[in-house]
Design a protein around this motif. Sequence first.
Motif, short mmCIF file in Angstrom:
data_model
loop_
_atom_site.label_atom_id
_atom_site.label_comp_id
_atom_site.label_asym_id
_atom_site.label_seq_id
_atom_site.Cartn_x
_atom_site.Cartn_y
_atom_site.Cartn_z
N ARG A 272 0.84 -1.21 0.00
CA ARG A 272 0.00 0.00 0.00
C ARG A 272 0.87 1.26 0.00
NH1 ARG A 272 -5.49 -0.40 2.03
NH2 ARG A 272 -6.09 -2.58 2.33
N ASN A 273 1.87 1.27 0.88
CA ASN A 273 2.75 2.43 0.97
C ASN A 273 3.52 2.65 -0.34
OD1 ASN A 273 1.99 3.05 3.56
ND2 ASN A 273 3.74 2.04 4.54
N ALA A 274 4.00 1.52 -0.90
CA ALA A 274 4.76 1.64 -2.14
C ALA A 274 3.87 2.16 -3.27
CB ALA A 274 5.36 0.29 -2.51
N ALA A 275 2.63 1.63 -3.33
CA ALA A 275 1.70 2.07 -4.38
C ALA A 275 1.34 3.55 -4.22
CB ALA A 275 0.44 1.21 -4.34
N ALA A 276 1.08 3.96 -2.94
CA ALA A 276 0.74 5.36 -2.69
C ALA A 276 1.91 6.28 -3.04
CB ALA A 276 0.34 5.55 -1.23
N ALA A 277 3.12 5.84 -2.68
CA ALA A 277 4.31 6.65 -2.97
C ALA A 277 4.52 6.77 -4.48
CB ALA A 277 5.54 6.03 -2.32
N ALA A 278 4.33 5.64 -5.19
CA ALA A 278 4.52 5.67 -6.64
C ALA A 278 3.50 6.58 -7.31
CB ALA A 278 4.41 4.26 -7.19
N ALA A 279 2.24 6.52 -6.85
CA ALA A 279 1.20 7.37 -7.43
C ALA A 279 1.47 8.85 -7.17
CB ALA A 279 -0.17 6.98 -6.86
N ALA A 280 1.90 9.16 -5.92
CA ALA A 280 2.19 10.57 -5.60
C ALA A 280 3.37 11.09 -6.42
CB ALA A 280 2.50 10.69 -4.11
N ALA A 281 4.39 10.22 -6.60
CA ALA A 281 5.55 10.65 -7.37
C ALA A 281 5.19 10.89 -8.84
CB ALA A 281 6.65 9.58 -7.27
N ARG A 282 4.31 9.97 -9.34
CA ARG A 282 3.91 10.17 -10.74
C ARG A 282 3.11 11.46 -10.92
NH1 ARG A 282 3.09 4.56 -10.48
NH2 ARG A 282 0.85 4.86 -10.09
N ARG A 283 2.22 11.73 -9.92
CA ARG A 283 1.43 12.96 -10.04
C ARG A 283 2.31 14.20 -9.91
NH1 ARG A 283 -2.21 9.99 -6.85
NH2 ARG A 283 -1.43 11.05 -4.96
N ALA A 284 3.31 14.16 -9.03
CA ALA A 284 4.13 15.35 -8.78
C ALA A 284 5.17 15.58 -9.87
CB ALA A 284 4.82 15.23 -7.43
N ALA A 285 5.82 14.47 -10.31
CA ALA A 285 6.93 14.65 -11.23
C ALA A 285 6.53 14.41 -12.67
CB ALA A 285 8.06 13.70 -10.84
N ARG A 286 5.27 13.94 -12.86
CA ARG A 286 4.80 13.64 -14.20
C ARG A 286 5.71 12.65 -14.87
NH1 ARG A 286 -0.34 15.98 -15.06
NH2 ARG A 286 -0.46 17.81 -13.76
N ARG A 287 5.94 12.84 -16.05
CA ARG A 287 6.76 11.91 -16.81
C ARG A 287 8.23 11.97 -16.41
NH1 ARG A 287 4.24 12.77 -22.90
NH2 ARG A 287 2.13 12.03 -22.40
N ALA A 288 8.69 13.16 -15.89
CA ALA A 288 10.12 13.32 -15.58
C ALA A 288 10.55 12.43 -14.41
CB ALA A 288 10.43 14.77 -15.27
N ALA A 289 9.62 12.13 -13.41
CA ALA A 289 9.99 11.35 -12.22
C ALA A 289 9.50 9.90 -12.28
CB ALA A 289 9.42 12.03 -10.97
N SER A 290 9.02 9.43 -13.45
CA SER A 290 8.45 8.08 -13.54
C SER A 290 9.48 6.99 -13.27
CB SER A 290 7.80 7.88 -14.91
OG SER A 290 8.78 8.03 -15.93
N ARG A 291 10.74 7.20 -13.77
CA ARG A 291 11.78 6.20 -13.55
C ARG A 291 12.14 6.09 -12.05
NH1 ARG A 291 16.06 7.24 -18.52
NH2 ARG A 291 14.61 6.73 -20.22
N VAL A 292 12.17 7.29 -11.34
CA VAL A 292 12.49 7.28 -9.90
C VAL A 292 11.41 6.53 -9.10
CG1 VAL A 292 12.91 8.70 -7.87
CG2 VAL A 292 13.80 9.40 -10.09
#
Length: 391
Positions: free
Chosen positions: A224-244
């Motif tokens: 759950r934490n990993a999924a939430a973190a991944a979703a937040a990172a995708r929303r914040a960094a858009r395509r530029a932070a997807s690899r991170v």
Amino acid sequence: MKKFIALVLAATMIVTVPEYTPTVTAQATSKKVKNLQKKQKKTQAEVDSLQSKLVDIISQIDGLEKDIKSNAQDIEDTKEEVKEAKKAEKKQYKAMKSRIRYFYENDTDNNVFNILVESKSLTDFINKVSYMNSVYSYDRDLLDSYEATRVEIQGMEEDLEDKQIDLKKEKQQLKTNKASLNSLIDSKKGEVANIHQQVVKAKKEAARRAAEKAAALERERQARNAAAAAAAARRAARRAASRVAASNTGSGSGSSSSTNTAAYTQDADPSPATNVSGGAVVGYANQFVGNPYVWGGNSLTNGCDCSGFVVQVYRHFGIDLSGSRNSAALRSVGQAVSPDNIQAGDIVCYPGHVAIYAGNGCIVEAQSSRAGITNNRAWNHGTVLAIRRVI
């Protein structure tokens, strides 16, 4: 610059995601454990009741032994009384014969006439004849009394001897009941030990399942934490932070895999292979405690050695171990058991020796030519090479 802002936003979102904490009890006690504990308590109560009956039987045997001893003394005393009565009867009979001979056999025809002639008066004559008759009657009555007394005493002697036979029969029956009760107590003790092992095993199983549940909840929380973190990172960094974000997700997955592996580590504790209970095996084996040890022997009653004892006990339950008729070969029968999971009925192998675990930390075994078959040694008294389960 945009990448830096995206990374900062992603990190902030990971920190602020609420942690999911599963509710898991520290010690899981299942319904099965409670039922086993209830059964164990009931069986122990039966053992206590049987032991109380055994004490009563022992007390009765002691009382009978005293009665037998006292009755034997009464028999001896009565025999002496019979002898004395016979002597008195014989003595009185001899005296009576002497007087009869004097009164009746000594000039019988003239005896009454002589009394008449010698009498000073008719009254004196009558008194002398009456005296002669009274002496005879006295002798006859006394002799009859002695005879009746002798017969009565002899009857008492026979009654006492019959009583002695009955007392000995009753004592023998009590001894038989005592042996039967001892065997039943040993069997019940084996059941208590077996149930105790089942309780321990059930508790371990409950704890293992609780640990599995805790591990599963932990993996779910991490996911759950990993999924939430991944979703937040995708929303914040858009395509530029997807690899991170993908990298963070992969790291969380690796931690979960490690936890899962640890949760399933457990000691060797094989499931039952037959319907035979360890308590039944121990109860049967305990019946032969006290019988002799004979090297190479295969008789549970007339003598056997350590491996012969184990083979013959299991043969009674339809389990053939005759192909492993030595202590070394018995190390590979059945399935391996760890020391923490040893149960009543398991085979314990030592260097050059083998025994059956009886529960409560003890073994039943054909110990040695000096000790014979025993059940009082600790199972870990020496080096244990293997523990095997065949039931």
